[in-house]
Write an enzyme that holds these catalytic residues in place. Structure first.
Site, PDB file in Angstrom:
ATOM      1  N   GLY A   1       1.639  -7.315   3.021  1.00  0.00           N
ATOM      2  CA  GLY A   1       0.720  -6.508   2.233  1.00  0.00           C
ATOM      3  C   GLY A   1      -0.574  -7.211   1.894  1.00  0.00           C
ATOM      4  O   GLY A   1      -1.567  -6.574   1.542  1.00  0.00           O
TER       5      GLY A   1
ATOM      6  N   ASP B   1      13.462 -10.132   2.236  1.00  0.00           N
ATOM      7  CA  ASP B   1      12.156 -10.240   2.898  1.00  0.00           C
ATOM      8  C   ASP B   1      11.529 -11.606   2.669  1.00  0.00           C
ATOM      9  O   ASP B   1      10.495 -11.935   3.262  1.00  0.00           O
ATOM     10  CB  ASP B   1      11.206  -9.140   2.417  1.00  0.00           C
TER      11      ASP B   1
END
Length: 638
Positions: free
Chosen positions: A200, A390
């Site tokens: 992101g 993650d």
């Protein structure tokens, strides 16, 4: 999935008997100009001198004569003898940035997003999206850089004297040969599936292959929005970037597998952050750190495609093949003569033959690397703070330094993450179990893609447990300078440390001062430990005397001299770790433009096991101000 194996630390209310099981004069850069009116064919060539003089020549790639002319000038400049300001030849110690050997295997070999915009969205059937850095930059500055990482890339240290370095590493201009992209992945966050996550605010520039044929990815963290930014701005602040930069290098010097950090630059712009999610956002200086790793693939890189199922299951296989081909090549060359067949330990005495299924062998190696990593964390008292899937590297690297923390006073329930406070899922004591839980999710992903069967998945988890205990016991045995592992002695020690809130790092460092002499008078037994056993009453002093007596007995039986043992113990028990208050001191100075403390800490942490006379203040206990909010604890997104 087998039950969790590790009950390493007592909960605060547990009894004390609980056992503990843990970088010439001219340099040439071809830059892609970034502006809203840019033509896809528009390129620019920047020739910069050390005095800061620069010439920008725009060209249209459809004009071959102009392109040839610019290329000729470029080659002439690059082939000039490099001279210093006094006219003497300067010896180059490595490559120019323009000479780095770029490769883009990830983009070349795996499916990508057909779109190249950075609009947040769900990205299907793809492992990445090509996207350019977009962070606003105004007068960027180089804060610090790691010479050892520049050596990994064969990059000449003189390159960091270039005036265009802050522009290049802030993403304001793209290096020649780079092909930026953001990776797609998902993950379990705090035990719950969170869907698509992805890079992101991190943009990978590509892969560098060095002179030793090692593959290193370069990634700019905080470089702007990507399709995976969701509701965030894709930016990073100086505070968190300093922490990541310093901890990446500090962990490497401690001997712990980790992603690295090449350099850190400020963007010259401010970023709004609500550090404590209390409705009081404030502006902070923006920054970008260049992270380096042989791969940034995570467990979540595989999970997202397995969860989506159907045609995406083939992507799990493609990603596994990619990882094995480039990062685990020895697995592809295995054969049955290696006899890698193992009993699963189940009642049916079933056998797993790792030479018959490369994916099973790979899963086992990922599990074992993860176990080794977490055991090494426990050894130095490091708490990651947000062990979501993650944030788990398939290479067994420490990755994504967010709300991390090294133990000060020994507290098994310590978590540096404010988001984790209610349940302390990711506290220090839970890290081994969480590692196993995450391996369970990883092997389940491979099972869903039909790469391994249940028996092979369970075996990988079994291997995690065995490897962790082997590594942890070996680490703790060395930390105490013992000839062999002594569970009772080590467990009692950790219980004592927890009760008296003894500083973890300093205790093990001074422990090497104890002499293996059973005749030492009882009243003198604790003298070597007096600087770490603070404010303990008579009853607790007696408990420590009993432990020291048992410890001396073990040492005396080993036959190793006190001098030899001290050298060995000081070689595994660091004098300096990156305590949060040290980071905060560097951050406070950097936020007003003084980067000296960041650089001092970087240098100090290069030799954590050495005494480094004159630097003793960096080994002190945290001062009172270190316990204010924002110093010892941070949120996940900080």
């Amino acid at each position: 999935m087998p039950p969790l194996l590790f009950h390493l630390y007592p909960k605060p209310s547990s009894s004390l008997s609980t056992l503990f099981l843990f970088p010439s004069s001219f340099s040439l850069s071809a830059l892609r100009l970034r502006s809203s009116s840019e033509s896809p064919a528009s390129l620019a060539c920047l020739v910069s001198s050390r005095t800061g003089v620069s010439v920008v020549v725009s060209m249209d790639s459809t004009s071959p004569d102009l392109a040839l002319s610019v290329d000729s000038v470029a080659n002439d400049l690059k082939n000039q003898n490099l001279r210093s300001d006094d006219g003497n030849d300067r010896k180059r110690l490595g490559l120019n940035l323009e000479d780095l050997n770029w490769d883009h295997s990830f983009v070349r070999e795996l499916p990508g997003d057909p779109r190249t915009d950075n609009m947040p969205r769900e990205v299907l059937h793809a492992c990445y999206t090509k996207v350019l850095p977009s962070a606003e930059v105004e007068g960027p500055q180089l804060v610090a850089w790691s010479e050892s990482v520049s050596e990994l890339l064969d990059l000449d240290p003189q390159e960091f004297e270039r005036p265009d370095i802050p522009s290049l590493f802030s993403g304001a201009s793209t290096m020649v040969g780079a092909l930026p992209y953001a990776q797609c992945y998902g993950g379990h966050q705090f035990g719950m599936w969170a869907g698509q996550l992805g890079d992101g605010r991190a943009i990978t520039l590509g892969e560098i292959i060095n002179s030793r044929s090692e593959r290193w990815e370069l990634q700019l963290k905080g470089a702007g929005k990507t399709p995976y930014s969701r509701f965030a701005d894709g930016l990073a602040v100086l505070r968190s970037s300093i922490r990541e930069f310093l901890c990446s290098e500090a962990m490497h010097s401690l001997g712990i597998p980790t992603t690295r950090a090449l350099c850190l630059v400020t963007t010259g712009k401010h970023v709004t952050r609500d550090m404590f999610y209390d409705g009081n956002p404030k502006e902070e200086p923006g920054a970008i750190v260049c992270r380096v790793a042989q791969s940034f693939l995570r467990f979540g890189s595989y999970q997202i495609h397995a969860i989506r199922g159907k045609e995406d299951l083939s992507i799990v296989r493609a990603l596994a093949d990619y990882a094995i081909r480039h990062h685990f090549p020895h697995i592809e060359t295995m054969n049955r003569s290696e006899s890698l067949s193992f009993s699963t330990g189940n009642e049916d005495h079933s056998v797993v033959d790792l030479t018959s299924n490369k994916y099973a062998a790979w899963a086992v190696e990922v599990a074992e690397r993860t176990a080794t990593l977490i055991a090494s964390w426990q050894g130095v008292g490091f708490t990651h703070g947000v062990l979501n899937t993650d944030n788990m590297s398939i290479l067994g690297l420490s990755i994504d330094y967010g709300p991390f923390g090294f133990l000060d006073a020994f507290d098994p329930s310590y978590t540096p993450n404010t988001t984790d406070l209610p349940g302390r899922r990711y506290c220090f004591a839970n890290q081994p179990d969480i590692g196993l839980w995450n391996i369970g999710k990883f092997t389940s992903t491979l099972s869903t893609a039909q790469l391994i069967d249940d028996k092979e998945a369970n075996y990988a988890m079994e291997r995690y447990g065995t490897k962790f205990m082997d590594e942890y016991q070996a680490i703790m045995t060395k930390k105490l300078g013992l000839p062999k592992y002594n569970k009772q002695l080590i467990s009692k020690l950790l219980n004592n440390m927890a009760v008296d809130k003894v500083d973890y790092t300093n205790f093990f460092r001074v422990l090497s001062n104890i002499k293996a002499d059973p005749s030492i008078p009882e009243k003198e037994l604790l003298v070597p430990l007096k600087v770490v056993l603070l404010d303990i009453g008579k009853e607790r002093k007696e408990a420590w005397i009993i432990w020291v007596k048992s410890y001396i007995e073990e040492l005396a039986a080993s036959g190793i001299s006190d001098e030899e043992r001290k050298v060995k113990m000081d070689g595994v028990n660091p004098k300096y770790v990156l305590r949060n208050y040290l980071c905060q001191s560097a951050i406070d100075a950097a936020e007003i433009g003084d980067f000296g403390e960041v650089r001092r800490l970087l240098k100090l942490m290069e030799r954590p096991y050495d005494e480094q006379p004159g630097m003793e203040k960096y080994a002190r206990l945290p001062p009172a101000w270190a316990y204010r909010p924002g110093v010892g604890m941070l949120s996940c997104s900080s």
